[in-house]
Write a protein that holds these residues in place. Structure first.
Motif, PDB file in Angstrom:
ATOM      1  N   LEU A 181       0.823  -1.201   0.000  1.00 22.33           N
ATOM      2  CA  LEU A 181       0.000   0.000   0.000  1.00 22.33           C
ATOM      3  C   LEU A 181       0.862   1.258   0.000  1.00 22.33           C
ATOM      4  CD1 LEU A 181      -2.757   1.372   0.203  1.00 22.33           C
ATOM      5  CD2 LEU A 181      -2.622   1.113   2.688  1.00 22.33           C
ATOM      6  N   ASN A 182       1.929   1.255   0.818  1.00 20.95           N
ATOM      7  CA  ASN A 182       2.822   2.416   0.843  1.00 20.95           C
ATOM      8  C   ASN A 182       3.538   2.601  -0.497  1.00 20.95           C
ATOM      9  OD1 ASN A 182       2.206   3.110   3.492  1.00 20.95           O
ATOM     10  ND2 ASN A 182       3.791   1.784   4.342  1.00 20.95           N
ATOM     11  N   LYS A 183       3.915   1.492  -1.137  1.00 22.85           N
ATOM     12  CA  LYS A 183       4.547   1.596  -2.454  1.00 22.85           C
ATOM     13  C   LYS A 183       3.568   2.182  -3.470  1.00 22.85           C
ATOM     14  CE  LYS A 183       7.854  -2.203  -1.954  1.00 22.85           C
ATOM     15  NZ  LYS A 183       8.249  -3.558  -2.427  1.00 22.85           N
ATOM     16  N   LYS A 184       2.321   1.717  -3.415  1.00 19.58           N
ATOM     17  CA  LYS A 184       1.311   2.241  -4.333  1.00 19.58           C
ATOM     18  C   LYS A 184       1.075   3.729  -4.085  1.00 19.58           C
ATOM     19  CE  LYS A 184      -3.404   1.461  -5.978  1.00 19.58           C
ATOM     20  NZ  LYS A 184      -3.779   2.883  -5.855  1.00 19.58           N
ATOM     21  N   ARG A 185       0.988   4.113  -2.808  1.00 22.16           N
ATOM     22  CA  ARG A 185       0.813   5.532  -2.482  1.00 22.16           C
ATOM     23  C   ARG A 185       1.992   6.343  -3.010  1.00 22.16           C
ATOM     24  NH1 ARG A 185       0.561   6.424   3.458  1.00 22.16           N
ATOM     25  NH2 ARG A 185       0.185   8.567   2.788  1.00 22.16           N
ATOM     26  N   LYS A 186       3.192   5.812  -2.831  1.00 27.53           N
ATOM     27  CA  LYS A 186       4.371   6.541  -3.281  1.00 27.53           C
ATOM     28  C   LYS A 186       4.363   6.712  -4.792  1.00 27.53           C
ATOM     29  CE  LYS A 186       9.416   6.603  -2.903  1.00 27.53           C
ATOM     30  NZ  LYS A 186      10.602   5.929  -2.335  1.00 27.53           N
ATOM     31  N   LEU A 187       4.050   5.613  -5.516  1.00 24.03           N
ATOM     32  CA  LEU A 187       4.020   5.696  -6.973  1.00 24.03           C
ATOM     33  C   LEU A 187       2.927   6.646  -7.447  1.00 24.03           C
ATOM     34  CD1 LEU A 187       4.567   1.935  -7.917  1.00 24.03           C
ATOM     35  CD2 LEU A 187       6.226   3.800  -8.054  1.00 24.03           C
ATOM     36  N   ASP A 188       1.747   6.575  -6.803  1.00 27.03           N
ATOM     37  CA  ASP A 188       0.652   7.474  -7.181  1.00 27.03           C
ATOM     38  C   ASP A 188       1.024   8.935  -6.930  1.00 27.03           C
ATOM     39  OD1 ASP A 188      -0.821   5.305  -7.917  1.00 27.03           O
ATOM     40  OD2 ASP A 188      -2.016   5.223  -6.071  1.00 27.03           O
ATOM     41  N   GLN A 189       1.663   9.193  -5.795  1.00 28.72           N
ATOM     42  CA  GLN A 189       2.024  10.572  -5.474  1.00 28.72           C
ATOM     43  C   GLN A 189       3.155  11.076  -6.364  1.00 28.72           C
ATOM     44  OE1 GLN A 189       2.553  11.368  -1.310  1.00 28.72           O
ATOM     45  NE2 GLN A 189       0.769  10.168  -0.704  1.00 28.72           N
ATOM     46  N   ILE A 190       4.100  10.190  -6.694  1.00 26.56           N
ATOM     47  CA  ILE A 190       5.156  10.601  -7.619  1.00 26.56           C
ATOM     48  C   ILE A 190       4.565  10.908  -8.990  1.00 26.56           C
ATOM     49  CG2 ILE A 190       7.193   9.780  -8.861  1.00 26.56           C
ATOM     50  CD1 ILE A 190       8.033   8.310  -6.350  1.00 26.56           C
ATOM     51  N   SER A 191       3.619  10.050  -9.442  1.00 20.09           N
ATOM     52  CA  SER A 191       2.959  10.305 -10.716  1.00 20.09           C
ATOM     53  C   SER A 191       2.194  11.621 -10.676  1.00 20.09           C
ATOM     54  CB  SER A 191       2.023   9.147 -11.053  1.00 20.09           C
ATOM     55  OG  SER A 191       1.303   9.402 -12.235  1.00 20.09           O
ATOM     56  N   THR A 192       1.468  11.852  -9.572  1.00 26.45           N
ATOM     57  CA  THR A 192       0.760  13.119  -9.425  1.00 26.45           C
ATOM     58  C   THR A 192       1.730  14.289  -9.372  1.00 26.45           C
ATOM     59  OG1 THR A 192      -0.999  11.969  -8.223  1.00 26.45           O
ATOM     60  CG2 THR A 192      -0.905  14.368  -8.003  1.00 26.45           C
ATOM     61  N   GLY A 193       2.878  14.069  -8.702  1.00 23.68           N
ATOM     62  CA  GLY A 193       3.892  15.123  -8.649  1.00 23.68           C
ATOM     63  C   GLY A 193       4.433  15.470 -10.022  1.00 23.68           C
ATOM     64  N   ASN A 194       4.618  14.445 -10.855  1.00 26.58           N
ATOM     65  CA  ASN A 194       5.076  14.713 -12.221  1.00 26.58           C
ATOM     66  C   ASN A 194       4.033  15.519 -12.996  1.00 26.58           C
ATOM     67  OD1 ASN A 194       7.461  13.295 -11.773  1.00 26.58           O
ATOM     68  ND2 ASN A 194       6.575  11.351 -12.436  1.00 26.58           N
ATOM     69  N   ASP A 195       2.746  15.181 -12.783  1.00 23.22           N
ATOM     70  CA  ASP A 195       1.685  15.968 -13.425  1.00 23.22           C
ATOM     71  C   ASP A 195       1.702  17.412 -12.936  1.00 23.22           C
ATOM     72  OD1 ASP A 195       0.909  13.713 -14.791  1.00 23.22           O
ATOM     73  OD2 ASP A 195      -0.669  13.181 -13.352  1.00 23.22           O
ATOM     74  N   LEU A 196       1.937  17.600 -11.648  1.00 19.96           N
ATOM     75  CA  LEU A 196       1.999  18.958 -11.107  1.00 19.96           C
ATOM     76  C   LEU A 196       3.160  19.735 -11.701  1.00 19.96           C
ATOM     77  CD1 LEU A 196       1.199  18.257  -7.344  1.00 19.96           C
ATOM     78  CD2 LEU A 196      -0.288  19.332  -9.020  1.00 19.96           C
ATOM     79  N   ARG A 197       4.314  19.067 -11.815  1.00 25.33           N
ATOM     80  CA  ARG A 197       5.471  19.751 -12.420  1.00 25.33           C
ATOM     81  C   ARG A 197       5.174  20.135 -13.867  1.00 25.33           C
ATOM     82  NH1 ARG A 197       8.328  15.397  -9.932  1.00 25.33           N
ATOM     83  NH2 ARG A 197       9.456  16.040  -8.042  1.00 25.33           N
TER      84      ARG A 197
END
Length: 253
Positions: A181-197
Motif C-alpha cells: 500500500l505504501n509503495k502504491k501511495r508513493k508511486l501514485d504521489q510521484i505520478s501526481t507530482g510529475n503531473d503537477l510539475r
C-alpha cells in the motif's frame, strides 16, 4: 493550480470507492492536500516551524467536539451478566477492586463467646469439611499432574507453536500489504507530482507567452484608437472599422 488538482484527485478517489471515509467527518478535511512522498519542503526547518506555530495558534482556541456523535452506540455486550456489568461499571468509575477474602481458607475453632454458639460451630465444621475436600482435590490434581503433566505440557507447547506460526504468518501478510500500500501511495504521489510539475511548467510557459501577446494587443489597441481619432477628425465613416475592415481612407492615413 496545485491545490485545485489535488482536491480534484481526492474527490475523484472518494467517488471511485463509493464510500465516505472517516477523515471526511472532520471539518475542512477537503483542504488537506499534502503529498508526503512528493512535498520535499514539508521536512524543512522553516516549514516545520511554520506548521508548529499554526498548530499552537489553533490549539489555543480549540474546543474538542463529540467525535462519536455521528456513530451508532455500541451494542451492550454484558446484558444479563450482572457480575461482568458491575465490574465494567467499577472500572468506569475507577474504583479499586475488592481484595480477596482469605479468611475462608482458615480453619480455626471459635473462641470466647462464640465457642458457646452452636451455629458458629456448625459453620466452622462446614468450613473444615470444605478445606478437607479442597486438600483432597489438590492431592488428586498433583497425582494427575505427575501422570499426565508432561504430555499435556507438550501438547500445550505444540498448540502454542501452531498459534504462533499462524499469528506470524498473519503479521507477515499484514506487513506485506502495508508495504504494498505504501509503495502504491508513493508511486501514485510521484505520478501526481510529475503531473503537477508538467502543469506548472505549462503555466509558466503560458505566462511567458501571454506577456508579449498582451504587449502586442496593447500596441494594436493604441493604433486602433489613433486611427479612430484621425478618422473622426477627418469626418470619415468608422462603421467598417467596427466590423474589422479598414476603409481605403483609413489605410491611407
Amino acid at each position: 493550480l496545485k491545490r485545485v488538482l489535488r482536491m480534484a484527485l481526492a474527490v475523484r478517489s472518494d467517488e471511485a470507492t463509493g464510500e465516505r471515509l472517516l477523515y471526511q467527518d472532520n471539518e475542512y478535511s477537503h483542504l488537506v492536500d499534502a503529498l508526503p512522498y512528493f512535498d520535499a519542503e514539508a521536512g524543512s526547518a522553516e516549514m516545520s516551524a511554520k506548521v508548529k506555530a499554526l498548530i499552537e495558534h489553533e490549539m489555543s482556541s480549540f474546543e474538542p467536539r463529540d467525535y462519536l456523535a455521528s456513530w451508532p452506540a455500541p451494542a451492550p455486550i454484558f446484558e444479563g451478566r450482572q457480575v461482568l456489568l458491575a465490574e465494567m461499571q467499577r472500572l468506569g468509575q475507577k474504583r479499586p477492586m475488592h481484595k480477596l477474602d482469605m479468611g475462608r481458607y482458615k480453619v480455626e475453632p471459635p473462641a470466647g463467646v462464640q465457642a458457646e454458639d452452636p451455629a458458629i460451630w456448625s459453620s466452622t465444621v462446614r468450613n473444615a469439611q470444605a478445606q478437607l475436600e479442597q486438600s483432597h482435590l489438590r492431592g488428586m490434581n498433583i497425582e494427575l499432574l505427575n501422570k499426565y503433566g508432561s504430555k499435556s505440557w507438550y501438547r500445550h507447547v505444540v498448540d502454542c507453536t501452531r498459534v504462533e506460526n499462524a499469528l506470524t504468518t498473519e503479521v507477515t501478510n499484514l506487513r506485506r500489504q502495508n508495504e504494498d500500500l505504501n509503495k502504491k501511495r508513493k508511486l501514485d504521489q510521484i505520478s501526481t507530482g510529475n503531473d503537477l510539475r508538467r502543469l506548472n511548467v505549462e503555466w509558466n510557459e503560458y505566462l511567458q507567452k501571454n506577456g508579449p501577446l498582451e504587449q502586442a494587443v496593447a500596441m494594436l489597441t493604441s493604433d486602433v484608437l489613433r486611427v479612430r481619432n484621425v478618422a473622426k477628425s477627418r469626418k470619415l465613416d468608422t462603421t467598417k472599422l467596427d466590423e474589422g475592415v479598414l476603409s481605403e481612407a483609413a489605410v491611407s492615413i
